[in-house]
Design an enzyme around this catalytic site. Structure first.
Site, PDB file in Angstrom:
ATOM      1  N   ASP A 250      -3.947 -60.187  -4.219  1.00 28.45           N
ATOM      2  CA  ASP A 250      -3.787 -58.763  -4.535  1.00 28.45           C
ATOM      3  C   ASP A 250      -4.731 -58.418  -5.679  1.00 28.45           C
ATOM      4  OD1 ASP A 250      -1.370 -56.623  -3.761  1.00 28.45           O
ATOM      5  OD2 ASP A 250      -2.399 -56.180  -5.638  1.00 28.45           O
ATOM      6  N   ALA A 280      -9.863 -57.843  -2.018  1.00 29.32           N
ATOM      7  CA  ALA A 280      -9.629 -58.631  -0.803  1.00 29.32           C
ATOM      8  C   ALA A 280     -10.925 -58.863  -0.027  1.00 29.32           C
ATOM      9  CB  ALA A 280      -8.614 -57.920   0.090  1.00 29.32           C
ATOM     10  N   ASP A 300      -1.829 -56.398   4.900  1.00 38.38           N
ATOM     11  CA  ASP A 300      -1.077 -55.137   4.748  1.00 38.38           C
ATOM     12  C   ASP A 300      -1.785 -54.250   3.719  1.00 38.38           C
ATOM     13  OD1 ASP A 300       0.872 -53.195   4.863  1.00 38.38           O
ATOM     14  OD2 ASP A 300       2.301 -54.285   3.607  1.00 38.38           O
ATOM     15  N   CYS A 340      -1.357 -48.304   7.601  1.00 40.49           N
ATOM     16  CA  CYS A 340      -0.344 -47.292   7.248  1.00 40.49           C
ATOM     17  C   CYS A 340      -0.995 -45.915   7.141  1.00 40.49           C
ATOM     18  CB  CYS A 340       0.383 -47.673   5.967  1.00 40.49           C
ATOM     19  SG  CYS A 340      -0.690 -47.810   4.539  1.00 40.49           S
TER      20      CYS A 340
END
Ligand code: SAH
Length: 396
Positions: A250, A280, A300, A340
């Site tokens: 992260d 990332a 994610d 998302c």
């Protein structure tokens, strides 16, 4: 009561229970109305369609609330609609020894546009995203207190979308006691520390509950990479599912610290756990160059597309990040990958993952398609409400 008259042939979505009326569909407004006030929406022959609340500052000029002309949305209506939303979650929260956090109200999906209410053990975290719900704050907070008897209700309206509505960002105690810095919660019997005052959204990604459980079923004896790990919730589920090692990645040091605490909360006998902080895209490339391999990878990422105009760029980013992950995945390994971004469709996301597999020179099987759980419903009339999409894939 102010009437909002729609243009000819622009009444169909509103009649079919779509909750949004765009400014372009409105012919005229009869009477003077302030932002956030309740109005009656009528077709061009003045026939009743629905009640809603109005905001001239927003592109979505009216958000619809009620299609029954005899049920004007007064304070009793708001209480009753909230009560229905909350009671419809009884099944989810009926066993608080297993799960004591979840979404009680999900805006448009509960026909309570602009309002989010999340439960974290004995506290509620609430977001008022529009002027319409801001004006109803008192009845909403009083009703929630009466319905849920929480220790405290905390407002997390510190979000950008409020600015578009002509509202400022805001957070703080609305009723009851101020929540502590971290609230211990349970999800599927696993323990997490949630910071409802400063965490992302209202503190926790409640929308991934079922998906974490789905991923857990593939974890046994796997070396796992949890990329974009935030609270480490996927990592906790995968360790529970028998993963032999987990690497969490992260950009945020404080998130990795929170993840460390959540992992320690759930297992005394922790196998190999690594924490990588950084971007990332850069770190996945470096892991590949250093010869790392994993049996299972969770991707994610945060939202890549914030508006329709961003979709093309977002799809390129989804393709890139999935390509980088696939290069680290052993044959027969499992990729659990999400988007998302509400404006990215399931098909487009699946196509981006397909192109990633072509460039990674591997074949992929789609094993499961994932979405958000039942406390985040999608109205049949509002398919764009399905913002979270995920795929469990096997590299063959
Ligand atoms: N999987 C998490 C939620 C992830 S939210 C869960 O189940 O709770 C997205 C996370 O991505 C955030 O923690 C954010 O800090 C991180 N992030 C955002 N951009 C990033 C980047 N470029 N590289 C690495 N992490 C990033």
């Amino acid at each position: 009561m102010v009437d909002v008259i729609l243009k000819k042939n622009r009444d169909k979505p509103a009649r079919q229970y779509h909750p949004w009326v765009y400014s372009g569909a409105i012919d005229k407004v009869i009477g003077s109305v302030e932002a956030g006030e309740t109005v009656t929406v009528r077709d061009n022959r003045k026939e009743f369609i629905a009640y809603g609340y109005y905001n001239p500052h927003s592109q979505v000029c009216v958000r619809l609330l009620e299609w029954d002309e005899g049920a004007y949305p007064d304070d009793r209506w708001w209480h009753f609609r909230l009560e229905r939303a909350v009671r419809n979650r009884d099944n989810l929260l009926k066993n608080p020894d297993l799960t004591d956090c979840g979404r009680l109200v999900f805006g448009e999906a509960d026909f309570l546009p602009g309002l989010i209410v999340d439960r974290y053990a004995d506290f509620l975290a609430v977001q008022f995203l529009t002027m319409g719900v801001e004006k109803k704050k008192k009845v909403i907070v009083d009703s929630l207190f009466e319905l849920m008897h929480p220790t405290g209700i905390y407002e997390r309206s510190d979000v950008e979308v409020r600015l578009l509505e002509g509202l400022d960002k805001r957070k703080g105690v609305l009723d009851g006691v101020e929540p502590p810095e971290v609230i211990p919660v349970l999800e599927n019997g696993l323990s997490f520390r949630v910071n409802i005052k400063n965490g992302h959204k209202t503190g926790f990604y409640l929308d991934q509950r079922d998906n974490r459980l789905s991923a857990n079923a593939y974890a046994e004896k796997k070396e796992v990479l949890d990329c974009f790990s935030y609270t480490g919730a996927f990592a906790v589920y995968l360790l529970k599912g028998g993963a032999t090692s987990v690497t969490l990645l992260d950009a945020s040091a404080s998130s990795l610290q929170l993840a460390r605490e959540n992992i320690a909360l759930n297992s005394s006998d922790i196998p190999t756990v690594r924490f990588l902080r950084g971007d990332a895209f850069t770190l996945l490339r470096q892991l590949h160059e250093s010869g790392s391999w994993y049996d299972m990878i969770v991707l994610d990422p945060p939202k890549f597309a914030f508006a329709r105009g961003h979709v093309k760029k977002a799809l390129a980013a989804y393709k890139d990040v999935n390509l980088l992950a696939l290069k680290l995945l052993r044959p027969d390994g499992i990729l659990v990958t999400f988007s998302c971004s509400g404006t990215v469709s399931v098909d487009d996301f699946q196509t981006a993952v397909f192109w990633a597999s072509v460039d990674a020179r591997c074949r992929l099987q789609f094993l499961q398609t994932l979405s958000h759980p039942s406390d985040h419903p999608v109205p049949a009339s509002f398919p764009e409400g399905r913002y979270l999409k995920g795929l469990i894939c096997r590299r063959v």
